[in-house]
Design a protein around this motif. Structure first.
Motif, PDB file in Angstrom:
ATOM      1  N   LEU A 205      41.043  20.710 -12.038  1.00 37.11           N
ATOM      2  CA  LEU A 205      40.318  19.466 -11.798  1.00 37.11           C
ATOM      3  C   LEU A 205      40.474  19.005 -10.349  1.00 37.11           C
ATOM      4  O   LEU A 205      39.528  18.473  -9.751  1.00 37.11           O
ATOM      5  N   ALA A 206      41.669  19.206  -9.801  1.00 37.11           N
ATOM      6  CA  ALA A 206      41.867  18.834  -8.395  1.00 37.11           C
ATOM      7  C   ALA A 206      40.988  19.671  -7.476  1.00 37.11           C
ATOM      8  O   ALA A 206      40.418  19.174  -6.505  1.00 37.11           O
ATOM      9  N   ARG A 207      40.884  20.959  -7.786  1.00 39.43           N
ATOM     10  CA  ARG A 207      40.031  21.813  -6.958  1.00 39.43           C
ATOM     11  C   ARG A 207      38.562  21.424  -7.100  1.00 39.43           C
ATOM     12  O   ARG A 207      37.803  21.479  -6.127  1.00 39.43           O
ATOM     13  N   GLU A 208      38.163  21.030  -8.325  1.00 37.86           N
ATOM     14  CA  GLU A 208      36.788  20.575  -8.497  1.00 37.86           C
ATOM     15  C   GLU A 208      36.537  19.286  -7.700  1.00 37.86           C
ATOM     16  O   GLU A 208      35.462  19.109  -7.122  1.00 37.86           O
ATOM     17  N   ALA A 209      37.539  18.403  -7.684  1.00 34.47           N
ATOM     18  CA  ALA A 209      37.387  17.190  -6.883  1.00 34.47           C
ATOM     19  C   ALA A 209      37.261  17.523  -5.404  1.00 34.47           C
ATOM     20  O   ALA A 209      36.477  16.906  -4.677  1.00 34.47           O
ATOM     21  N   ARG A 212      33.768  18.698  -4.800  1.00 33.81           N
ATOM     22  CA  ARG A 212      32.817  17.590  -4.706  1.00 33.81           C
ATOM     23  C   ARG A 212      32.959  16.866  -3.368  1.00 33.81           C
ATOM     24  O   ARG A 212      31.966  16.449  -2.770  1.00 33.81           O
ATOM     25  N   GLU A 213      34.206  16.706  -2.944  1.00 35.88           N
ATOM     26  CA  GLU A 213      34.419  16.063  -1.649  1.00 35.88           C
ATOM     27  C   GLU A 213      33.780  16.895  -0.535  1.00 35.88           C
ATOM     28  O   GLU A 213      33.169  16.355   0.392  1.00 35.88           O
ATOM     29  N   SER A 315      40.846   3.887  -3.593  1.00 35.77           N
ATOM     30  CA  SER A 315      39.948   4.797  -4.307  1.00 35.77           C
ATOM     31  C   SER A 315      38.554   4.192  -4.465  1.00 35.77           C
ATOM     32  O   SER A 315      37.538   4.879  -4.306  1.00 35.77           O
ATOM     33  N   THR A 319      35.029   5.552  -2.772  1.00 35.46           N
ATOM     34  CA  THR A 319      33.829   5.841  -3.554  1.00 35.46           C
ATOM     35  C   THR A 319      32.612   5.103  -2.995  1.00 35.46           C
ATOM     36  O   THR A 319      31.516   5.667  -2.897  1.00 35.46           O
ATOM     37  N   GLU A 380      28.257  11.122 -10.992  1.00 35.31           N
ATOM     38  CA  GLU A 380      29.516  11.585 -11.556  1.00 35.31           C
ATOM     39  C   GLU A 380      30.701  10.889 -10.887  1.00 35.31           C
ATOM     40  O   GLU A 380      31.663  10.503 -11.544  1.00 35.31           O
ATOM     41  N   ARG A 381      30.627  10.728  -9.576  1.00 33.86           N
ATOM     42  CA  ARG A 381      31.715  10.072  -8.854  1.00 33.86           C
ATOM     43  C   ARG A 381      31.878   8.621  -9.335  1.00 33.86           C
ATOM     44  O   ARG A 381      33.002   8.147  -9.548  1.00 33.86           O
ATOM     45  N   LEU A 384      33.421   8.613 -12.896  1.00 37.25           N
ATOM     46  CA  LEU A 384      34.840   8.906 -12.882  1.00 37.25           C
ATOM     47  C   LEU A 384      35.656   7.726 -12.376  1.00 37.25           C
ATOM     48  O   LEU A 384      36.821   7.557 -12.759  1.00 37.25           O
TER      49      LEU A 384
END
Length: 409
Positions: A205-209, A212-213, A315, A319, A380-381, A384
């Motif tokens: 999940l961290a890698r997916e974040a 996205r970043e 955070s 966003t 999605e951002r 979340l």
């Protein structure tokens, strides 16, 4: 996160069958696991107890029996005590044989109890029941075949039955405890495997974040590159000052995109190391984004009621920054030459609302390539982050994007 050192240190404390199941017992001969230190201690203790009971019975036999019978008892008792070392390999056969022998040789009584203990520890209840019944019957018959003049026959038979029941119950208790240990060990292994799985999922999940970043950052930088390159292509006769300014923006955007890419790759290569020196964007840097977009040639009206951007959670501010960045980039791509409006409203406890509007384009729109996934990523951002995002055509023919994010009191 496997742990191998602890089982290796404790393997000498485990019974041989548990150590073998845990994979810590050294390999021995096929089908015959080597005894651990604990096994040697238990076997030696049972051997000494069986020998002690056999000596007591041999003394009684020598006192009230003939010399030949006493000598036979001693020999049979010595062999029975020595056979205790075989109780792990053939527990059922040893218990049955010693029970029958004990009818004629009281010196084998201690070895019988040791073998019954092994059967109760290692065999199922059905076998324990009939072997225990055989041992009790042998103890009763032995009272009449080899009576002890110093004890009452009924009391002697009851004592033999009580000892058989006591040893059998003790063995079954040990067996239940070992099963409990095995179940707890299996549960611990499953819990460790589940923890490893959760850690892998968190890493994924961290890698997916991060991915996205990377999309949000690079999309903004590369879009600026594409827009300015397209402007130079469509306006080759522009004044030198505009061409120089566009070239400077292209250069700066390329440098920023390269820096962002290096930062992300660095995080992917070494997720445990500290982040790069460049700070993450927050709501306080939203003015810088607007100024950067204006320098690129886009008219932006920034209307905000948030007087203290530093009070917004990091955070949430990040966003909002990403949503505004992507929305302004899309407005520049699809409605060049128009004036976009960036509105920011909110206060603690009510949430934070960011809205970007742009009117319809007034002239031809250059074809700027894009993936079409930016708005999906923004939705999605926002989801979340615990908020929501809406976008679509405006009544005047333009485009509107509106997002709400929580801002705790």
């Amino acid at each position: 996160m496997t742990r191998t050192a602890r089982p290796e240190r404790l393997s000498w404390l485990l019974p041989s069958h548990l150590a073998e199941a845990a994979g810590t017992e050294p390999a021995g001969r096929p089908g015959r696991p080597r005894r651990t230190v604990r096994d040697w201690v238990v076997d030696t203790t049972l051997f000494l107890l069986a020998a002690f009971v056999g000596l007591l019975a041999a003394e009684t036999s020598a006192r009230y029996s003939s010399e030949a019978v006493a000598l036979t008892d001693q020999i049979v008792g010595g062999l029975a005590v020595c056979s205790v070392w075989l109780r792990r390999r053939r527990p059922v056969a040893l218990a049955v044989t010693l029970s029958v022998v004990s009818v004629f040789a009281p010196t084998a009584a201690g070895a019988v109890l040791a073998s019954l203990f092994s059967v109760a520890v290692r065999r199922p209840f059905r076998e324990i029941a009939w072997i225990g019944a055989l041992a009790m019957a042998a103890s009763v018959v032995q009272v009449f075949v080899r009576p002890d003049p110093t004890l009452n026959a009924g009391l002697n038979a009851a004592l033999g039955v009580a000892l058989v029941l006591l040893v059998t119950a003790w063995g079954m208790l040990v067996r239940s405890r070992r099963r409990l240990v095995e179940a707890l060990r299996d549960r611990a292994e499953r819990a460790e495997a589940e923890a490893e799985l959760r850690a892998e999922q968190a890493q994924r999940l961290a890698r997916e974040a991060i991915a996205r970043e990377m999309h949000d950052v690079l999309a903004h930088r590369l879009t600026l590159l594409s827009v300015h390159a397209g402007a130079l292509e469509f306006r080759p006769d522009a004044p030198p000052e505009q061409i120089a300014r566009a070239a400077g923006v292209i250069r700066d955007s390329a440098h920023e995109a390269l820096q962002d890419l290096r930062e992300i790759i660095g995080v992917l290569r070494a997720p445990g190391e500290e982040a790069a020196d460049r700070p993450q964007p927050t709501l306080a840097t939203l003015d810088t984004l607007v100024a950067e977009v204006r320098e690129a040639g886009m008219d932006v009206v920034f209307d905000t009621t948030v007087t203290d951007p530093g009070s917004v959670p990091a955070s949430t501010g990040r966003t909002v920054y990403r949503i505004a960045q992507e929305a302004l980039t899309n407005a520049r791509k699809h409605a060049p030459g128009t004036e976009a409006t960036l509105t920011l409203r909110g206060r603690p406890g009510e949430g934070l609302t960011v809205e970007v509007r742009n009117p319809p384009p007034t002239g031809p729109v250059p074809a700027v390539p894009g993936s079409g996934q930016g708005l999906i990523g923004l939705t999605e951002r926002a989801t979340l982050a615990g908020g929501r995002l809406e976008h679509g055509p405006a009544p005047d023919g333009g485009f509107a994007l509106r997002a709400w994010l929580p801002w705790p009191a």
